[in-house]
Design a protein around this motif. Structure first.
Motif, short mmCIF file in Angstrom:
data_model
loop_
_atom_site.label_atom_id
_atom_site.label_comp_id
_atom_site.label_asym_id
_atom_site.label_seq_id
_atom_site.Cartn_x
_atom_site.Cartn_y
_atom_site.Cartn_z
N SER A 344 0.90 -1.25 -0.15
CA SER A 344 0.25 0.38 -0.33
C SER A 344 0.87 1.00 0.00
O SER A 344 0.49 2.37 -0.47
CB SER A 344 -0.83 -0.48 1.43
N GLU A 345 1.60 0.89 0.91
CA GLU A 345 2.76 3.03 0.99
C GLU A 345 3.53 2.85 -0.37
O GLU A 345 3.52 3.98 -0.81
CB GLU A 345 3.85 1.93 2.15
N ARG A 346 4.07 1.97 -0.99
CA ARG A 346 4.53 1.83 -2.68
C ARG A 346 3.56 2.76 -3.17
O ARG A 346 4.14 3.19 -4.29
CB ARG A 346 5.04 -0.08 -3.13
N ASP A 347 1.84 2.67 -3.54
CA ASP A 347 1.16 2.61 -3.80
C ASP A 347 0.41 4.29 -4.14
O ASP A 347 0.57 4.43 -5.00
CB ASP A 347 -0.14 2.36 -4.06
N MET A 348 1.16 4.28 -2.72
CA MET A 348 -0.20 5.75 -1.92
C MET A 348 1.19 6.36 -2.57
O MET A 348 1.21 8.05 -2.51
CB MET A 348 -0.23 5.88 -0.38
N ASN A 349 2.51 6.09 -2.12
CA ASN A 349 3.97 7.19 -2.40
C ASN A 349 3.49 8.02 -3.85
O ASN A 349 4.06 8.71 -4.55
CB ASN A 349 5.02 6.05 -2.02
N LEU A 350 3.52 6.57 -5.02
CA LEU A 350 3.01 6.98 -6.34
C LEU A 350 1.80 8.27 -6.54
O LEU A 350 2.20 9.21 -6.91
CB LEU A 350 2.75 5.94 -6.86
N VAL A 351 0.84 7.57 -6.23
CA VAL A 351 -0.47 8.77 -6.00
C VAL A 351 0.26 10.67 -5.08
O VAL A 351 -0.46 11.39 -5.38
CB VAL A 351 -1.73 8.44 -4.94
N ALA A 352 0.96 10.03 -3.79
CA ALA A 352 0.65 11.60 -2.83
C ALA A 352 2.17 11.70 -3.97
O ALA A 352 2.01 13.68 -4.20
CB ALA A 352 1.15 11.00 -1.95
N ASN A 353 2.95 11.39 -5.33
CA ASN A 353 4.13 12.59 -5.00
C ASN A 353 3.81 13.05 -6.10
O ASN A 353 4.27 13.95 -6.78
CB ASN A 353 5.13 11.18 -5.37
N GLU A 354 2.36 12.13 -7.58
CA GLU A 354 1.88 13.11 -8.18
C GLU A 354 0.74 14.31 -8.04
O GLU A 354 1.25 15.22 -8.63
CB GLU A 354 1.14 12.09 -9.07
N THR A 355 0.81 14.13 -6.84
CA THR A 355 -0.31 15.42 -6.53
C THR A 355 1.15 16.26 -5.69
O THR A 355 0.66 17.56 -6.20
CB THR A 355 -0.87 15.47 -5.14
N LEU A 356 1.90 15.98 -5.25
CA LEU A 356 2.89 17.23 -4.66
C LEU A 356 3.48 17.80 -5.86
O LEU A 356 4.11 19.10 -5.69
CB LEU A 356 3.96 15.87 -3.45
N HIS A 357 3.95 16.38 -7.13
CA HIS A 357 4.29 17.38 -7.75
C HIS A 357 4.22 19.11 -8.25
O HIS A 357 4.12 19.34 -9.16
CB HIS A 357 5.28 16.66 -9.12
N ARG A 358 2.82 18.38 -8.69
CA ARG A 358 1.64 19.51 -9.46
C ARG A 358 1.65 20.74 -8.39
O ARG A 358 2.09 21.73 -9.20
CB ARG A 358 -0.22 18.60 -9.67
N VAL A 359 1.39 20.50 -7.19
CA VAL A 359 0.94 21.40 -6.60
C VAL A 359 3.15 22.27 -6.32
O VAL A 359 2.48 23.09 -6.71
CB VAL A 359 1.21 21.09 -4.73
N GLN A 360 3.39 21.13 -6.34
CA GLN A 360 5.16 22.39 -6.43
C GLN A 360 5.51 22.83 -7.61
O GLN A 360 5.90 23.84 -7.79
CB GLN A 360 6.64 21.14 -6.52
N THR A 361 5.08 22.35 -9.13
CA THR A 361 4.70 23.13 -10.57
C THR A 361 4.41 24.44 -10.10
O THR A 361 4.19 25.90 -10.20
CB THR A 361 3.85 22.12 -11.30
N ALA A 362 2.91 24.33 -9.87
CA ALA A 362 1.98 25.69 -9.55
C ALA A 362 2.71 27.07 -8.93
O ALA A 362 2.70 28.01 -8.41
CB ALA A 362 0.96 25.08 -9.04
N VAL A 363 3.69 26.03 -7.45
CA VAL A 363 4.19 27.69 -6.55
C VAL A 363 4.92 27.62 -7.34
O VAL A 363 6.17 28.45 -6.50
CB VAL A 363 3.89 26.58 -4.77
N GLY A 364 5.64 27.72 -7.88
CA GLY A 364 7.54 27.35 -8.95
C GLY A 364 8.15 26.65 -8.08
O GLY A 364 9.47 27.30 -8.62
N LEU A 365 7.87 25.59 -7.61
CA LEU A 365 9.52 25.44 -7.50
C LEU A 365 9.98 24.06 -8.10
O LEU A 365 10.99 23.43 -8.38
CB LEU A 365 8.82 24.07 -6.13
N ARG A 366 8.99 23.61 -8.75
CA ARG A 366 9.94 22.50 -10.09
C ARG A 366 8.85 23.31 -11.34
O ARG A 366 7.97 23.82 -11.31
CB ARG A 366 8.88 21.32 -9.85
N ARG A 367 9.18 23.14 -12.65
CA ARG A 367 9.05 23.14 -14.26
C ARG A 367 7.96 21.94 -14.84
O ARG A 367 8.02 20.89 -14.41
CB ARG A 367 10.37 23.24 -15.40
#
Length: 367
Positions: A344-367
């Motif tokens: 479950s933790e492998r699967d949930m890391n994939l889902v959570a990281n996808e959301t986090l990357h979207r947020v990081q990109t929106a606030v300027g931390l990622r391209r």
């Protein structure tokens, strides 16, 4: 995630009592089994929330494991791929998203959270004398010195827990509805500023309508049946823990507060102790597989005049419930639990990281 998400969890510190079991854990397990065909069920262990108030940290790891074992003993199907059992702390995105959300949250918003004020007040009540409590400035100085920032802003971490997985439904009690509304507020605020980052959870009214009776009865304290059974009861006399010896629990029931009316009736206002025992008796019978409702239990015992005899019936069946549950707990497959947590933790890391990357990109931390 492929289906709508229901997210829920029970804090993983201290002993779990029968109020937690019948009021939260068992309804969660039953809900997960019934709804997993149509929803992804995120059943997480909120271990980062566990030390927003002081605990014995040497026992935390075992408490986390115990939490997973209790779910399993309560009937959680570990082989169901739509049910995800995971530890909050094993998904680093929870902490990072919480920090980002912190920076878009007002100090005033958190200051208005009633749970923070209530828990802070309980803390200073335990630390200060009556004379000191009359000094409001000293009371606030005590809060500022001793109450953690984690307790102050844990609703932000709770929002991250929910928003990372686009959860639409989150079963919460009355004491958590303010936090769910904050989750909706911060999600809408971020969406207005940065675009569609988050799925906004359903409003509280729709949550209650959706879950209906899934959230179980609120078992009351045996000594003071006007308040709910709580882990924070220092005496332990009003609380039956899942780890209690059956005979010790038997004695607690026999010592439970009743009233002077001398007749068994279900009357929450005038006979809270007897009413509480009727509810407990119904719940342990249901756990034993008996098809019985609260109304049927009430009908069976209404008018009984010997409280001692009625208490003994309840005490016997509570002791039997504990013996049976503890046998199920001892028989759980530890390796199966570990395998479920890791997958479950492998699967949930994939889902959570996808959301986090979207947020990081929106606030300027990622391209």
């Amino acid at each position: 995630m492929s289906k709508p998400v229901i997210l829920t969890g029970v804090r993983a510190n201290n002993d779990i009592h029968i109020g937690n079991y019948f009021g939260a854990i068992l309804p969660i397990v039953d809900m997960a089994k019934r709804r997993s065909a149509d929803f992804d069920i995120n059943l997480f262990i909120p271990d980062l929330h566990s030390f927003t108030t002081p605990i014995d940290h040497s026992k935390l790891y075992d408490s986390i494991r115990s939490n997973a074992r209790i779910y399993t003993a309560a009937g959680l199907p570990l082989d169901n791929q739509a049910i995800h059992l995971y530890r909050q702390s094993r998904i680093p995105a929870h902490s990072e998203l919480a920090w980002i959300l912190d920076c878009f949250t007002g100090f005033g918003e958190m200051s208005r959270m009633t749970q923070f004020k209530d828990k802070s007040r309980k803390f200073i009540d335990s630390k200060m004398s009556e004379d000191e409590l009359t000094n409001e400035q000293k009371a606030w100085d005590t809060i500022h010195t001793n109450v953690s920032v984690g307790l102050f802003n844990y609703p932000v971490l709770m929002a991250a827990d929910i928003l990372l997985y686009s959860a639409s439904y989150v079963p919460v009690g009355d004491d958590q509805t303010q936090h769910l509304e904050f989750t909706r507020d911060i999600a809408e605020r971020m969406n207005r500023k940065f675009g569609d980052l988050f799925v906004v959870p359903k409003p509280v009214a729709q949550q209650h309508q959706f879950f209906g009776n899934d959230q179980g009865l609120r078992i009351k304290d045996l000594v003071n049946p006007t308040k709910k059974m709580s882990k924070s009861d220092d005496s332990g006399k009003g609380v039956i823990f899942l780890g209690d010896e059956p005979q010790a629990a038997h004695k607690k029931i026999m010592s439970a507060t009743t009233d002077s009316l001398g007749k068994v009736q279900y009357d929450r206002e005038n006979q809270p102790g007897i009413s509480n025992l009727l509810e407990i008796l119904t719940l342990v019978r249901q756990d034993a597989g008996k098809d019985v409702s609260l109304e049927q239990t009430i009908s069976q015992y209404t008018g009984m005049e010997r409280y001692g005899d009625f208490k003994r019936i309840v005490a016997d069946e509570v002791a039997e419930f504990l013996a049976n549950f503890q046998a199920r707990l001892a028989a759980v497959d530890e390796q199966a639990i570990e395998d479920k947590l890791e997958s479950s933790e492998r699967d949930m890391n994939l889902v959570a990281n996808e959301t986090l990357h979207r947020v990081q990109t929106a606030v300027g931390l990622r391209r």
